[in-house]
Design an enzyme around this catalytic site. Structure first.
Site, PDB file in Angstrom:
ATOM      1  N   CYS A   1      46.129  43.634  47.626  1.00 13.13           N
ATOM      2  CA  CYS A   1      46.188  44.529  46.392  1.00 13.13           C
ATOM      3  C   CYS A   1      47.943  44.833  46.169  1.00 13.13           C
ATOM      4  CB  CYS A   1      45.315  45.815  47.008  1.00 13.13           C
ATOM      5  SG  CYS A   1      44.770  46.497  45.600  1.00 13.13           S
TER       6      CYS A   1
ATOM      7  N   ARG B   1      39.263  49.689  35.368  1.00 14.59           N
ATOM      8  CA  ARG B   1      39.346  49.171  36.817  1.00 14.59           C
ATOM      9  C   ARG B   1      38.399  48.041  37.242  1.00 14.59           C
ATOM     10  NH1 ARG B   1      43.634  51.969  39.270  1.00 14.59           N
ATOM     11  NH2 ARG B   1      43.029  51.041  41.346  1.00 14.59           N
TER      12      ARG B   1
ATOM     13  N   HIS C   1      40.038  44.418  50.144  1.00 18.25           N
ATOM     14  CA  HIS C   1      40.198  45.289  51.305  1.00 18.25           C
ATOM     15  C   HIS C   1      38.773  45.550  51.735  1.00 18.25           C
ATOM     16  CE1 HIS C   1      39.653  48.054  47.976  1.00 18.25           C
ATOM     17  NE2 HIS C   1      38.864  48.527  48.767  1.00 18.25           N
TER      18      HIS C   1
END
Lengths: 471, 252
Positions: free
Chosen positions: B96, B130, B198
């Site tokens: 990330c 996002r 993740h």
């Protein structure tokens, strides 16, 4: 209610529709804590505004990451002790639809409000809209931890949401803030209403552990804070050595705590009106914070100290938050877990309240639906390693829920032997198996995420072990 | 003599979003199960490290203010050492924000350019909205089945790969990936892997974890010293399957 024309028609239509749907839910034995409200909002999007002035004693909002439901339940008990009738979304349905459903339940078909005061737990992102419509007398904020980043985004965004609610609080009202949380305390300077701070001032409760910290750096200048005392996560007595920004002095403060047994703790709390001492029936430092928030919240509303003390003494636990249920001489404890800080505190509380020789089992129930957070990576931020040295003592370890494999894997990497973990598909099967391995006199801890908690409670309700909440 | 592996965890108390810790826990446990002596060295802002004796580096992501807190230290102080060690075969996993910071630059919404370490020939531009959700990839890093990698992404930056990156971590089967359009996810440069996944990445993708451990061992012992034992990954693959199934179920 001064509503005009079409708005007025929509208001009444929504109310009657909502009353009808709530009744239907009750007949069908469905939960119905949000569904009627969802439909009502479709008919009348600003319905809440129309009832906001209904309760004669005004409205109070409770928000923050953890402890909303418990704090609000404590306040509800105190208010009832004070003889008030309360509009309260007690099942934790804290989006607009839940608030609307709770209000509709307290109105009769003619629109007469039965309750004296509105007590609403409100999701952080819903605070701006709820505050604008309810014009609350007081806003109580518990804490800000990292929570469900897929839904809320970063912590700063969450704090900003609650901040946007501040202008809607009457300037004669109060904001009730946790002095020990830098993020929460920072709301005080932006509030037109006067802040009332609460916090812990007892050295014996301080730890030096730092793990899931969210506010390590000064909110004013970015320098790392130093902590004179730290209670858990980032809650404590902080000070920035660089710019001097620090914790405001709490006016409602815990002075001493003594653990009486696995559950009960004796608290001494200083307030502007004098000191009170009472027994809190639920364990954990986080519940001390909840009690402080409830006390400060009720003081802000003008409720007297004796009533507050009596209300809290009778408080047991609420809806899935360390809720105790007896099933055939087995103690079942439902402890909601929804983010790393809360999960850690539940584990600590379980370990601290363990009685000698008590047989224990643990059932994890992790879902990944919207209300739980679809991203379950937070399980890896939980300090499950705290439990690992005790795995031999546990009678059984069960994992169920939509992400049961993820939870089991987390335990494996925390050092649990994989063969000790039973992964069970169905909630009712998992519950049955877990209850079987725990002997009479033993305790089964159930650690569910939010929707898993609702499902498990539903099963317990159908088996007649718990009552359903009123809607 | 037990073989050993040294793992450096960069800024663990600052870049620790989304269970990044889980990746390090997974590396640690698997190294132990493989019979290795494992040392984990946490390194934070202001601490000197030259990576000369480091086999594997992990760097995670943080919220904006947290990434700002480590930015200068990473790009100006540790970056050059990191580049030199990576060239000599040190394994890296950057997730990330860590992935973005190891690229060439990050362009903010206001057009400011923030220089990165430049380990990956990749750059990131701030995006509107996002990219959030489950991800399933197919990778070419190994040939044994399953070649899928599962995870969860949550990023607003769009990352683009230059010529210097020979392959992404994988092709996107489900989810958005680097930029939401190219169907590519992550980047592989030598033994360095960057990714947005993740959730946590390594526990549910044991093959990727072992790939990184093998790269780390190879740096210390050469190809003949990088062998690993076979572990019982039944639970890991059950979780892998469950995550892949959730990803598909949720798209419907």
């Amino acid at each position: 209610m001064l509503l005009k024309g079409a708005v007025r028609v929509r208001f009444w239509l929504a109310l009657w529709l909502g009353k009808f749907l709530a009744l239907a839910c009750r007949i069908l034995r469905k939960r119905g804590s949000t569904f009627p409200g969802r439909i009502m909002l479709r008919v009348a999007p600003n319905w809440l505004q129309g009832v906001a002035s209904g309760p004669a004693c005004g409205n109070v909002i409770v928000s923050g990451t953890n402890g909303k439901t418990t704090t609000a339940s404590m306040m509800a008990d105190i208010m009832r002790q004070a003889g008030l009738r309360v509009v309260h979304n007690q099942s934790g349905a804290n989006l607009l639809s839940g608030l609307v459903t709770a209000f509709a339940a307290q109105l009769n078909l003619l629109g007469r409000m039965r309750a004296d005061i509105g007590l609403l737990e409100v999701d952080e992102a819903t605070v701006p809209k709820a505050a604008a419509e309810l014009q609350p007398r007081a806003l109580v904020v518990t804490n800000f931890f990292r929570d469900q980043l897929d839904r809320f985004g970063e912590l700063e965004h969450v704090v900003a949401c609650v901040r946007r609610g501040l202008p809607h609080i009457s300037s004669l009202g109060r904001v009730v803030l946790n002095a020990d949380d830098p993020w929460v305390a920072s709301l005080g300077s932006d509030s037109p209403a006067q802040p009332l701070y609460y916090g812990i001032e007892a050295d014996t409760l301080a730890t030096m552990e730092r793990h899931a910290a969210d506010a390590k750096h000064c909110l004013q200048c970015g320098h790392p804070y130093t902590y004179r005392r730290l209670y858990y996560a980032h809650l404590g007595d902080y000070l920035c050595p660089s710019c001097g920004h620090g914790r405001p002095k709490p006016q409602v403060a815990l002075k001493a705590m003594q653990r009486l047994d696995g559950q009960r703790q004796q608290l001494v709390i200083a307030t502007p009106g004098g000191e009170i001492a009472f027994t809190l029936g639920i364990p954990g430092v986080y519940n001390i914070y909840n009690a402080l928030a409830a006390i400060a919240g009720c003081l802000a509303l003008g409720i007297d100290l004796t009533t507050i003390r009596d209300g809290l003494e009778s408080f047991a636990s609420c809806f899935g938050r360390m809720e105790e249920i007896m099933i055939e001489e087995k103690r079942l404890v439902l402890a909601l877990v929804k983010n790393p800080v809360g999960f850690d505190e539940v584990i600590r509380t379980i370990l601290a309240s363990r009685q000698d020789g008590e047989e224990q089992g643990v059932l994890f129930a992790v879902n990944d639906l919207y209300a739980d957070g679809e991203d379950i990576s937070w399980l890896w931020d939980v300090d499950l390693e705290m439990l690992t040295p005790h795995q031999e003592l546990l009678k059984g370890i069960f994992s169920t829920g939509l992400r049961r494999e993820d939870m089991a894997l987390r335990l494996k990497y925390a050092g649990f032997q994989p063969e000790r973990i039973a992964v069970v598909d169905e909630f009712s099967a998992a519950l049955g198996q877990a209850l079987q391995v725990v002997p009479s006199g033993g305790t089964l801890y159930i650690l569910p995420t939010y929707t898993a908690m609702l499902q498990i409670r539903e099963i317990l309700f159908r088996q007649g072990h718990v009552s359903q909440w009123q809607v | 003599m037990k073989r050993q592996i040294k793992i450096c965890h960069l800024y663990p108390e600052i870049l620790n979003l989304y269970g990044d810790r889980g990746n390090v826990i997974a590396l640690y446990r698997r190294c132990l199960w493989h019979g290795l002596a494992v040392h984990i060295q946490p390194v934070t802002v202001g601490e000197a490290v030259d990576f000369l004796d480091t086999d594997l580096v992990f760097i995670g992501g943080g919220q904006d203010r947290e990434q700002a807190a480590i930015y200068r230290d990473l790009v100006e102080v540790k970056g050059p050492y990191l580049l030199a060690a990576a060239e000599q075969g040190m394994a890296i996993l950057a997730v990330c924000g860590g992935f973005q910071l190891l690229g060439k630059y990050y362009r903010t919404q206001h057009g400011e350019i923030m220089k990165g370490v430049g380990l990956f020939d990749a750059w990131t531009e701030a995006g509107r909205g996002r990219l959030i959700g489950d991800v399933v990839l197919e990778t070419d890093l190994w040939e044994e089945e399953p070649r899928t990698i599962v995870g969860f992404e949550n990023h607003s930056g769009r990352t683009f790969l230059g010529e210097g990156v020979k392959q992404p971590l994988g092709r996107v089967l489900q989810g958005f990936g680097n930029d939401g359009a190219s169907k590519m996810e992550g980047a592989v440069s030598g033994n360095a892997i960057g990714t947005y996944l993740h959730g946590s990445l390594l526990p549910k993708n044991p093959r990727l974890a072992d790939y990184l451990i093998r790269c780390g061992l190879e740096r210390r012992y050469g190809p003949e010293g990088s062998y690993l034992t076979t572990l019982n990954d039944e639970l890991e693959y059950r979780a892998h399957q469950a995550a892949a199934q959730r990803a598909v179920a949720r798209r419907c």
